[in-house]
Design an enzyme around this catalytic site. Structure first.
Site, PDB file in Angstrom:
ATOM      1  N   GLY A  94      84.025  81.589  13.150  1.00 42.53           N
ATOM      2  CA  GLY A  94      83.914  81.114  14.817  1.00 42.53           C
ATOM      3  C   GLY A  94      85.341  80.544  15.556  1.00 42.53           C
ATOM      4  N   ARG A 122      77.367  86.182  17.868  1.00 45.09           N
ATOM      5  CA  ARG A 122      77.519  84.895  18.453  1.00 45.09           C
ATOM      6  C   ARG A 122      78.876  85.066  19.584  1.00 45.09           C
ATOM      7  NH1 ARG A 122      80.662  80.392  14.048  1.00 45.09           N
ATOM      8  NH2 ARG A 122      80.175  79.410  16.047  1.00 45.09           N
ATOM      9  N   ASP A 315      78.837  69.331  14.553  1.00 44.93           N
ATOM     10  CA  ASP A 315      78.467  70.076  12.884  1.00 44.93           C
ATOM     11  C   ASP A 315      77.832  68.877  11.837  1.00 44.93           C
ATOM     12  OD1 ASP A 315      80.042  72.227  13.806  1.00 44.93           O
ATOM     13  OD2 ASP A 315      81.863  71.673  12.744  1.00 44.93           O
TER      14      ASP A 315
END
Ligand code: S3P
Length: 432
Positions: A94, A122, A315
């Protein structure tokens, strides 16, 4: 191929040097390629995501020599980039996709970009919409919302943009496009997200100003090459920080870990939970703070994690959820709806995996609630082809009463190719 992790009985002990930071490695290759001159990168993350960034710039004509964690980029600057003869493939990354959209929008040629099936679902409109406001011409599936996308480079103009999502990737894409845009580009964020792009742009000589949560960048004809030493990735260290906290009698030290304050939410949360964690040998290199982290096993209490804290540990939430199963009380994680659009829907995936292993956990639209402390059992779980979910499964097996089987752990190569070597080292177990 599925892998079964046996019951683990040893405490964890030893010292690990986690691999280089993924976010910083991507940015070092990007800015090293855009700059004129030679950039040497040390401790580069030799993981799949960052290798897609390297490959993209090679296809734009930049000379990049990579030998494991050492990278040498020799570039005549972005004005010398060539139109790529084939589509640029970004795999699962990403960060590559979003930041490259910002860069490619201002370069005078046509590019097609695509990715693996996970990246393809995404959202890219969060980057495409502001870039179009700057004059970018981007088209593709869902009116330019999803990969594959085609970019026709244009003359861009600066914009004032308030970020509707808490995303460093979106912020960075706009700032990188701002390098090529006429006038000044201003980005304002409601919660501060990781600021590695700003730090590195400054180091490479960009005209960038940061005032609290507002950043302004003005067009630059040229960037100047500088060498970069990448600190260890706190998002990778997080797996062993949590492991040492929850496995009885453990003590683990992690060396040269990046301690940029936009990334150290996990340390603050662990301290609030009562963990035994200390940071020593703190220093600064290339505008980024780093140091050594020592963690010992300890009893934990539940906390609430919300608001501005979320981007500082976004994350790490999967592994923090495991930690929370071992804390006394109710841990609430909210304002974390961004997790739904990560490598997989990480709210749903974490709840599924930890429920299978016996945790008491409730799924919420923007997070989860975990009731602890709960002993975990073995079971068969999925990784969702998500590197952080696969590592969550492997670390869970250190405290389960039965073996844990994970459908596939190959995604771990995306961010932590030496994960099993390191896990084996501190647990005295052969995971090869
Ligand atoms: C990243 C930003 C974050 C993070 C990702 C890396 C970056 O994504 O989750 O792993 O390098 O800028 P978002 O910007 O989508 O929050």
């Amino acid at each position: 191929m599925s892998v079964t992790f046996p019951i683990q009985k040893h405490p964890l002990c030893g010292t690990i040097e986690v691999p280089g930071d993924k976010s910083i490695s991507h940015r070092a290759v990007m800015l090293g390629s855009l700059a004129k001159g030679t950039t040497k990168i040390e401790n580069f993350l030799d993981g799949e995501d960052c290798l897609h960034t390297v490959d993209a710039f090679r296809k734009l004509g930049v000379s990049i020599e990579q030998d494991g964690t050492n990278v040498i980029i020799t570039s005549d600057g972005f004005k010398a980039f060539q139109e790529p003869k084939e589509p640029l493939y970004f795999g699962n990354s990403g960060t590559t996709a979003r930041l490259m959209l910002g860069i490619l929008s201002g370069l005078p040629f046509h590019t097609v970009v695509w990715g693996d099936p996970h990246l393809t679902v995404r959202p890219m409109d969060r980057v495409v919409l502001p870039l179009r406001k700057m004059g970018a011409q981007i088209d593709g599936r869902g009116h330019g919302s999803y990969l594959p996308l085609a970019i026709r480079g244009k003359t861009l103009k600066g914009i004032d943009y308030e970020l509707p999502v808490k995303s460093a990737q979106v912020k960075s894409a706009i700032l990188l496009a701002g390098l090529f845009a006429e006038g000044t580009t201003r980005v304002k964020e409601r919660s501060k997200t990781r600021d590695h792009t700003e730090n590195m742009l400054r180091a490479f000589g960009a005209d960038i100003n940061v005032m609290g949560n507002e950043i302004a960048i003005t067009k630059r004809q040229e960037l100047t090459a500088v060498d970069v030493t990448v600190p260890g990735d706190i998002s990778s260290a997080a797996f062993f920080i949590v492991a040492a906290t929850i496995v009885p009698h453990s003590e683990v030290t992690l060396l040269h870990v990046g301690l940029n304050e936009t990334r150290t939410g996990i340390i603050d949360v662990l301290k609030e939970m009562g963990a035994d964690i200390s940071v020593t040998n703190v220093r600064t290199s290339g505008g980024e703070k780093l140091g050594d982290i020592t963690v010992r096993h300890s009893a934990l209490k539940a906390v609430t994690i919300e608001g501005d804290m979320i981007p500082r540990l976004i994350d790490e939430i999967p592994i923090i959820a495991l930690l929370a199963t071992q804390a006394e009380g109710k841990t609430v994680i909210k304002d974390a709806e961004e997790l739904r659009v990560k490598e997989t829907d990480r709210i749903h995936a974490v709840v599924e995996v930890l429920t299978t292993l016996g945790a008491h956990i409730e799924e919420k639209d923007d997070g989860m609630i975990i009731y602890g402390k709960t002993p975990l059992k073995g079971g068969a779980i999925k990784s969702y082809s998500d590197h952080r979910m696969a590592m969550l499964g492997a670390i869970s097996s250190l405290i389960t009463s039965g073996p844990v089987t994970i459908d596939d752990v190959s995604s771990i190569n995306i961010s932590y190719p030496t994960f099993f070597e390191h896990l084996g080292q501190i647990s005295r177990t052969n995971y090869q």
